[in-house]
Write a protein that holds these residues in place. Structure first.
Motif, PDB file in Angstrom:
ATOM      1  N   ILE A 132       0.837  -1.208   0.000  1.00 35.68           N
ATOM      2  CA  ILE A 132       0.000   0.000   0.000  1.00 35.68           C
ATOM      3  C   ILE A 132       0.867   1.251   0.000  1.00 35.68           C
ATOM      4  CG2 ILE A 132      -1.678   1.318   1.359  1.00 35.68           C
ATOM      5  CD1 ILE A 132      -2.831  -1.373   2.306  1.00 35.68           C
ATOM      6  N   ARG A 133       1.961   1.225   0.741  1.00 33.25           N
ATOM      7  CA  ARG A 133       2.857   2.383   0.833  1.00 33.25           C
ATOM      8  C   ARG A 133       3.586   2.651  -0.488  1.00 33.25           C
ATOM      9  NH1 ARG A 133       0.261   3.144   4.428  1.00 33.25           N
ATOM     10  NH2 ARG A 133      -0.312   4.700   2.893  1.00 33.25           N
ATOM     11  N   CYS A 134       3.569   1.704  -1.417  1.00 33.08           N
ATOM     12  CA  CYS A 134       4.204   1.924  -2.724  1.00 33.08           C
ATOM     13  C   CYS A 134       3.518   3.035  -3.502  1.00 33.08           C
ATOM     14  CB  CYS A 134       4.194   0.637  -3.550  1.00 33.08           C
ATOM     15  SG  CYS A 134       5.339  -0.620  -2.963  1.00 33.08           S
ATOM     16  N   ALA A 135       2.301   3.380  -3.133  1.00 32.56           N
ATOM     17  CA  ALA A 135       1.583   4.486  -3.778  1.00 32.56           C
ATOM     18  C   ALA A 135       1.522   5.706  -2.872  1.00 32.56           C
ATOM     19  CB  ALA A 135       0.174   4.040  -4.156  1.00 32.56           C
ATOM     20  N   ASP A 136       2.362   5.741  -1.861  1.00 34.21           N
ATOM     21  CA  ASP A 136       2.347   6.831  -0.887  1.00 34.21           C
ATOM     22  C   ASP A 136       2.668   8.164  -1.569  1.00 34.21           C
ATOM     23  OD1 ASP A 136       2.523   6.710   2.410  1.00 34.21           O
ATOM     24  OD2 ASP A 136       3.398   8.525   1.540  1.00 34.21           O
ATOM     25  N   TRP A 137       2.073   9.250  -1.055  1.00 34.28           N
ATOM     26  CA  TRP A 137       2.316  10.558  -1.663  1.00 34.28           C
ATOM     27  C   TRP A 137       3.669  11.134  -1.257  1.00 34.28           C
ATOM     28  CZ3 TRP A 137       2.919  15.279   0.927  1.00 34.28           C
ATOM     29  CH2 TRP A 137       2.682  15.257   2.302  1.00 34.28           C
ATOM     30  N   VAL A 138       4.268  10.602  -0.196  1.00 35.41           N
ATOM     31  CA  VAL A 138       5.596  11.057   0.240  1.00 35.41           C
ATOM     32  C   VAL A 138       6.657  10.238  -0.509  1.00 35.41           C
ATOM     33  CG1 VAL A 138       7.157  11.305   2.190  1.00 35.41           C
ATOM     34  CG2 VAL A 138       4.694  11.696   2.496  1.00 35.41           C
ATOM     35  N   ALA A 139       7.502  10.901  -1.272  1.00 31.25           N
ATOM     36  CA  ALA A 139       8.448  10.192  -2.144  1.00 31.25           C
ATOM     37  C   ALA A 139       9.380   9.246  -1.390  1.00 31.25           C
ATOM     38  CB  ALA A 139       9.249  11.203  -2.962  1.00 31.25           C
ATOM     39  N   PRO A 140      10.011   9.653  -0.268  1.00 32.41           N
ATOM     40  CA  PRO A 140      10.890   8.705   0.425  1.00 32.41           C
ATOM     41  C   PRO A 140      10.158   7.449   0.906  1.00 32.41           C
ATOM     42  CG  PRO A 140      11.324  10.944   1.173  1.00 32.41           C
ATOM     43  CD  PRO A 140      10.079  11.000   0.344  1.00 32.41           C
ATOM     44  N   VAL A 141       8.928   7.605   1.368  1.00 33.26           N
ATOM     45  CA  VAL A 141       8.135   6.451   1.790  1.00 33.26           C
ATOM     46  C   VAL A 141       7.841   5.565   0.579  1.00 33.26           C
ATOM     47  CG1 VAL A 141       5.971   5.684   2.829  1.00 33.26           C
ATOM     48  CG2 VAL A 141       7.110   7.750   3.676  1.00 33.26           C
ATOM     49  N   ARG A 142       7.430   6.199  -0.486  1.00 25.44           N
ATOM     50  CA  ARG A 142       7.079   5.470  -1.704  1.00 25.44           C
ATOM     51  C   ARG A 142       8.286   4.692  -2.247  1.00 25.44           C
ATOM     52  NH1 ARG A 142       5.232   9.659  -4.036  1.00 25.44           N
ATOM     53  NH2 ARG A 142       6.964  10.206  -5.410  1.00 25.44           N
ATOM     54  N   ASP A 143       9.417   5.349  -2.356  1.00 23.75           N
ATOM     55  CA  ASP A 143      10.608   4.706  -2.910  1.00 23.75           C
ATOM     56  C   ASP A 143      11.103   3.568  -2.012  1.00 23.75           C
ATOM     57  OD1 ASP A 143      10.421   6.512  -4.942  1.00 23.75           O
ATOM     58  OD2 ASP A 143      11.960   7.877  -4.143  1.00 23.75           O
ATOM     59  N   LEU A 157      -3.307   7.013  -7.603  1.00 26.45           N
ATOM     60  CA  LEU A 157      -2.218   7.750  -8.223  1.00 26.45           C
ATOM     61  C   LEU A 157      -0.892   7.176  -7.714  1.00 26.45           C
ATOM     62  CD1 LEU A 157      -1.526  10.220 -10.020  1.00 26.45           C
ATOM     63  CD2 LEU A 157      -1.468  11.580  -7.919  1.00 26.45           C
ATOM     64  N   ARG A 158       0.020   6.907  -8.600  1.00 24.19           N
ATOM     65  CA  ARG A 158       1.343   6.334  -8.315  1.00 24.19           C
ATOM     66  C   ARG A 158       1.272   4.846  -7.944  1.00 24.19           C
ATOM     67  NH1 ARG A 158       0.619  10.587  -4.909  1.00 24.19           N
ATOM     68  NH2 ARG A 158       1.409  12.612  -5.593  1.00 24.19           N
ATOM     69  N   GLY A 159       0.125   4.208  -8.201  1.00 20.60           N
ATOM     70  CA  GLY A 159      -0.002   2.805  -7.836  1.00 20.60           C
ATOM     71  C   GLY A 159       0.475   1.829  -8.895  1.00 20.60           C
ATOM     72  N   ASP A 160       0.847   2.335 -10.071  1.00 21.52           N
ATOM     73  CA  ASP A 160       1.213   1.440 -11.162  1.00 21.52           C
ATOM     74  C   ASP A 160       2.535   0.713 -10.922  1.00 21.52           C
ATOM     75  OD1 ASP A 160       2.519   3.829 -11.272  1.00 21.52           O
ATOM     76  OD2 ASP A 160       2.523   3.984 -13.452  1.00 21.52           O
ATOM     77  N   ALA A 161       3.436   1.294 -10.148  1.00 23.25           N
ATOM     78  CA  ALA A 161       4.746   0.666  -9.928  1.00 23.25           C
ATOM     79  C   ALA A 161       4.597  -0.673  -9.215  1.00 23.25           C
ATOM     80  CB  ALA A 161       5.655   1.592  -9.124  1.00 23.25           C
ATOM     81  N   ALA A 162       3.758  -0.731  -8.198  1.00 21.25           N
ATOM     82  CA  ALA A 162       3.563  -1.987  -7.474  1.00 21.25           C
ATOM     83  C   ALA A 162       2.903  -3.022  -8.370  1.00 21.25           C
ATOM     84  CB  ALA A 162       2.715  -1.750  -6.224  1.00 21.25           C
TER      85      ALA A 162
END
Length: 437
Positions: free
Chosen positions: A99-110, A142-147
């Motif tokens: 779930i955190r892979c789509a986080d809005w905070v970049a360091p958390v997401r990465d 949003l940003r969930g495609d990477a996972a």
């Protein structure tokens, strides 16, 4: 669900193990926990009287998996980022990491994506189904495609046991993706794909497997592929099988499907017959004039014939078989035949399907029916399907007779009629009276 998540979060705050605090086999539960904790800022530990955030990374000892789970859902991005390191050592927390892979905070997401990339290849058959479900649901964000891309890559390379576990998952999105990956990997033979398509209830998987089965067998498609498709209860699958008869040169086998219960299958069968130079309309006309009329022949004739063919359908409205009568009435409606008010006697047919089709055909002609013949059919001792049909036609007519029918049925024992009558009263009553009622 809110109360369930509140209770789960409180149990986690008290140190209850994950598997006891939450249904860890449910993707819905993981996502709901994340959403609930992020929106609730005032969680208190029942014993210590402190917020769970203050207790999570207080610097006293190592946080346990339950505390880390809550921290991964924390509204503060710094807390979520700090939780990633201990979470990476806990396989049970992979759904929250996903779930955190789509986080809005970049360091958390990465950081979450790096952990997921490393963990997915070893997730195994026990963990992969729920993990896939969480990733696909969070992947719409949003940003969930990477996972999702990481999941697809893992399913392409995982062992057969793990892939089979996702194929059997209860999550629809997970099963769809797993079947696509199985086709891509050549996990199933064409015959096996045909069997899956034939029994599968999900239309997307039906299409994926039937198309792959036919593509995999090429022009030499044999009965091991065709028969499961043609015998399937699913109309989309039968359509695929019927269409394939042209490619295999087995056009004559399409004729029985001219009378299929599905309009899609009938259309495919007509196309196959035309490719063989045969006119399906003539076949329909011949069968409608037979003593032994296939159930789908009348509606098939209406779909492909002309208004002149109504002459063949009118006699079939008195056929001994109810399904033929119903299809004949449906065919007359499709042809927009003249004089459909002649169908009024069929409103008393003992077969609900015949009455249903007759009502649908008579709605545009309702103004030509008499009020009293419809009102009499509302009598409580008559079968339900006759009463429901009569009330629908009264509604199409409107006027005083409809109002009288509403008054008759507003306290009727039949729930459907009573609900429709009361809905009409509610729409027509003055606003003050509706509020009082």
């Amino acid at each position: 669900m809110r109360d369930e998540m509140e209770a789960a979060a409180r149990r986690l705050a008290d140190g209850t193990p994950l598997a006891e605090a939450l249904d860890v086999s449910s993707a819905t539960a993981w996502i709901a926990l994340d959403e609930h904790v992020r929106t609730e800022l005032r969680w208190r530990r029942a014993a210590a009287g402190r917020t769970w955030r203050a207790a999570t990374f207080s610097g006293v000892g190592e946080p346990g998996p339950s505390a880390v789970a809550l921290a991964l859902c924390d509204p503060d991005g710094r807390v979520r980022e700090a939780a990633l390191a201990p979470a990476g050592a806990e396989p049970s927390l992979l759904p929250l990491i996903a779930i955190r892979c789509a986080d809005w905070v970049a360091p958390v997401r990465d950081g979450a994506r790096a952990l997921l990339r490393a963990a997915l290849p070893g997730a195994g058959a026990a963990a992969m189904p729920v993990l896939a479900a969480v990733i696909l649901r969070a992947g719409v964000r949003l940003r969930g495609d990477a996972a999702r891309e990481l999941l697809e890559s893992a399913l392409r390379r995982c062992d057969a046991v793990t892939l089979d576990a996702v194929l059997a998952s209860e999550d629809r999105a997970g099963r769809r993706l797993a079947h696509r990956m199985a086709v891509e990997r050549g996990h199933f033979s064409p015959a096996r794909l045909a069997e899956i398509a034939a029994r599968e209830g999900d239309v997307v998987i039906q299409d994926v497997c039937s198309e792959a089965a036919l593509a995999g067998s090429g022009t030499g498609t044999g009965d091991e592929v065709l028969l499961p498709l043609l015998r399937s209860r699913q109309s989309r699958v039968r359509s695929a099988g019927v269409t394939a008869l042209h490619r295999t040169g087995l056009h004559a086998r399409a004729e029985p499907f001219l009378y299929d219960r599905s309009s899609m299958v009938r259309a495919c069968a007509r196309w196959v017959m035309r490719q063989d130079g045969r006119d399906p309309v003539e076949l329909y006309r011949a069968r409608c004039g037979d003593g032994d009329v296939p159930a789908g022949a009348p509606i098939g004739l209406a779909e492909s014939g002309s208004r002149a063919d109504a002459a063949l359908l009118w006699p079939l409205t008195g056929h001994p078989l109810a399904v033929v009568r119903a299809q004949a009435v449906a065919g007359l409606r499709v042809l927009e035949a003249q004089g459909l008010q002649r169908l009024a006697p069929l409103l008393d047919d003992p077969a609900p399907g015949v009455v249903r089709e007759s009502v649908a055909a008579l709605v545009p002609w309702a103004h030509l029916l008499r009020d009293e013949e419809l009102t009499l059919r509302l009598a409580p001792d008559l079968p339900r399907h006759i009463r429901v049909g009569a009330f629908r036609l009264l509604a199409a007519r409107g006027g005083p007779a409809y109002g009288e029918g509403v008054r008759m049925l507003v306290d009727d024992a039949e729930p459907k009629l009573r609900a429709r009558a009361r809905a009409f009263v509610g729409r027509t009553a003055p606003a003050g009276r509706r509020r009082a009622e």
